[in-house]
Design an enzyme around this catalytic site. Sequence first.
Site, short mmCIF file in Angstrom:
data_model
loop_
_atom_site.label_atom_id
_atom_site.label_comp_id
_atom_site.label_asym_id
_atom_site.label_seq_id
_atom_site.Cartn_x
_atom_site.Cartn_y
_atom_site.Cartn_z
N HIS A 1 7.57 19.89 101.18
CA HIS A 1 8.09 18.51 101.27
C HIS A 1 9.43 18.47 101.99
CE1 HIS A 1 4.82 17.29 98.65
NE2 HIS A 1 5.09 18.36 97.92
N GLU B 1 19.93 28.40 89.92
CA GLU B 1 21.04 29.23 89.42
C GLU B 1 21.35 30.35 90.42
OE1 GLU B 1 23.40 29.37 87.48
OE2 GLU B 1 23.85 31.50 87.36
N ASN C 1 49.31 21.85 81.28
CA ASN C 1 47.93 21.97 81.73
C ASN C 1 47.26 20.64 81.40
OD1 ASN C 1 45.33 22.71 82.42
ND2 ASN C 1 44.96 23.79 80.50
N GLY C 2 46.84 19.90 82.41
CA GLY C 2 46.19 18.61 82.15
C GLY C 2 46.62 17.59 83.19
N CYS D 1 44.95 24.95 84.35
CA CYS D 1 46.08 25.85 84.52
C CYS D 1 46.14 26.80 83.33
CB CYS D 1 47.37 25.04 84.58
SG CYS D 1 47.33 23.75 85.82
N GLU E 1 28.85 30.28 95.38
CA GLU E 1 30.20 30.11 94.82
C GLU E 1 31.07 31.36 94.99
OE1 GLU E 1 30.80 29.67 90.60
OE2 GLU E 1 28.94 30.69 90.16
N LYS F 1 25.02 30.93 92.30
CA LYS F 1 25.72 32.21 92.13
C LYS F 1 26.13 32.76 93.49
CE LYS F 1 26.28 32.37 88.98
NZ LYS F 1 26.69 31.61 87.98
N TRP G 1 46.52 25.36 88.83
CA TRP G 1 45.38 25.03 89.68
C TRP G 1 45.62 23.58 90.06
CZ3 TRP G 1 40.37 22.38 88.50
CH2 TRP G 1 39.49 22.50 89.55
N ARG H 1 42.44 31.22 85.15
CA ARG H 1 42.50 29.78 84.84
C ARG H 1 43.12 28.99 85.96
NH1 ARG H 1 41.68 28.48 79.50
NH2 ARG H 1 42.61 26.46 79.89
N LYS I 1 37.90 28.60 86.50
CA LYS I 1 36.93 29.02 85.50
C LYS I 1 36.41 27.86 84.66
CE LYS I 1 34.35 31.68 83.14
NZ LYS I 1 33.05 32.06 83.79
C1 AGP Z 1 29.23 28.91 87.11
O1 AGP Z 1 29.09 30.13 87.82
C2 AGP Z 1 30.35 28.03 87.63
N1 AGP Z 1 31.58 28.71 87.59
C3 AGP Z 1 30.36 26.66 87.01
O2 AGP Z 1 29.20 26.03 87.49
C4 AGP Z 1 30.35 26.55 85.48
O3 AGP Z 1 29.12 27.00 84.97
C5 AGP Z 1 30.52 25.08 85.11
O4 AGP Z 1 31.77 24.68 85.59
C6 AGP Z 1 30.42 24.81 83.60
O5 AGP Z 1 31.45 25.50 82.93
P1 AGP Z 1 31.35 25.61 81.33
O6 AGP Z 1 30.10 26.38 81.01
O7 AGP Z 1 32.61 26.32 80.92
O8 AGP Z 1 31.28 24.21 80.77
#
Ligand code: AGP
Length: 611
Positions: A507, A484, A101-102, A2, A491, A488, A75, A27, A606
């Site tokens: 495979h 990666e 937040n937590g 949050c 998500e 990208k 969140w 956030r 995030k």
């Molecule tokens: C990456 O595009 C994602 N949003 C997610 O995988 C992110 O990389 C992962 O949550 C790790 O976050 P951090 O680098 O802040 O630890």
Amino acid sequence: MCGIFAYTGEKDAEPLLLEGLSLLEYRGYDSAGIFMPGKNLVKTSGAVTELRAKISKSGIEASAPSHSGIAHLRWATHGEPTEKNAHPHVDCTGDVYVAHNGIIENFRELKEALLKRGHTFKSETDTETLAHLIEEGLTVGKSFEESVVETLRQVRGTYGLLISYAKEPDTIITARMGSPVVLGIGNGENFIASDATPILKHTKDVVFLNDGDIAIVTANSYRVRTLKDESIERPKETLDWDVSEASRGGYPHFMLKEIFEAPEVLRNAMRGRVIASEGKAKLGGLESVAKRLEKIDRIIIVGCGTAYYAGLLGEYLIENLAGVPVEVELASEFRYRDAVIGKNTAVLAVSQSGETLDTLEAMREAKRKGALSLGIVNAVGSTIARETDAGVYNHAGPEISVASTKAFLSQVTVLALLGLFLGRSRKLSEKKGIELVEALEKLPELAEKVLAESDAIKAIATKYRTARDFLYIGRKWSYPMALEGAIKLKEISYVHAEGTGAGEMKHGPIAMIDESFPTLAIAPKDSVYEKTVSNILEIRARKGPVIAIATEGDTRIEELAEDLIYIPDVLECLSPVLSAIALQLFAYHLAAGKGLNVDKPRNLAKSVTVE
Ligand code: AGP
């Protein structure tokens, strides 16, 4: 995760609080709320826009301005994202307001006891228990501060807290345990937030709280203490970020802005860290552990999501450059599997936010087992950065978009510097070192060339915008890029995408290929190029469309692939930095072309500071 934001000072708190929340929306944004002493509490499902509308409808603007207040973006973790569950939460008397937040892990037992003592709850959240516990302290005559301390002594879990007490309107109490809290120290006014971004417009002087800290903040003072009644000094730091870094700067989305920051991000990752004439890296953040690093005979890299994929490249880079054995583990697995840690093992946490709970706990587990703990972190003063024995900051500036782009490029660059740093004190020759440094120093201008392909990549993304599935393939340095590239895309566009080693196609994955299932083949002119070309031929034989990321001037691949994205020729181990930019642009344009909320994809936040 949050967002929390608070103000106490001489100005009208309302506009400041709402502006602060809008800078924290990455956030968490499924519900929001604001409390200012002397005004009614206003909460809503949705984000800041909905909160503004609710405030104007509530009529609280008509009353006299308040000069302090707390605000929150949620969140959801406990309880649906509804107005009822939005923060701040209030006690039975209507005097105590809490934004959090937590996660309070023992909230059920606390809530049952409070219900037995006659308290009534308005929400399903864990947070509301705190408001009622503070109320109980005040009811028996404890001070506001003591009531908060007494409450926190009963609590297990994580929190970044803001607490406002209607009878002491100028004072805000904040506390930190596992979720970040930073104070902004102004002139006749003070701010409190989850991170520095919403503070920077007002002041660059900040104080980062540590776990266990409680701060009592008024317009002209702040005092930090612990749960054990110790008064402590936390140093004031001056940040060199300005809020423009956190504003979109004219781009339609933060994500595109951050992709186009690539050249500057690469320069910042290397700034002051290379000795070109000797082909060496200088990593000041590791100097304090230089002696221990000389003895390190094994490195375990831990991370989540994109940071984990950067770690996979780190394995190839460090083994190739330094000859030190490296393993890469998902942080969420490593923390529970009782890993074997030797006395000369280093565990390296890679994390943009420095707050990802799985990565933080994996690093703590490694420390408990005696490992040297290192970090590659972007967020200054974040928990991982402060708890590791040593580390290297990315200096990539705030990354607002949920999808990690510039941070990934920076992580890979710092990992290459780490490989060089370790390698030159081991087996890496000066000649090889100089070759790598020269290639690194060319990266920013090569990145510019890939960025210049953005419109061409957009045209390809548009052509495939209706595809329901994608396969991403790569070998060796391009294998982590296949993984990666896939994350990208999925998500931010919600389209299914699977990354796999090109050698793995036979495979299993090749069974999926047909004319409606495109493949993104990362095929730079490198030591495994011929192998990847044969994979492309196998896909074409099954009528699968292929989009190839190829090296400029590679005319052969033009006959094989349906669509081409060119990247400049570069030292093989650095090609992932350039293919990453191409993959980020492809994903961005495909998702933006669908009209999706690219910066705030559904169900994601995030930084995942909860399990
Ligand atoms: C990456 O595009 C994602 N949003 C997610 O995988 C992110 O990389 C992962 O949550 C790790 O976050 P951090 O680098 O802040 O630890």
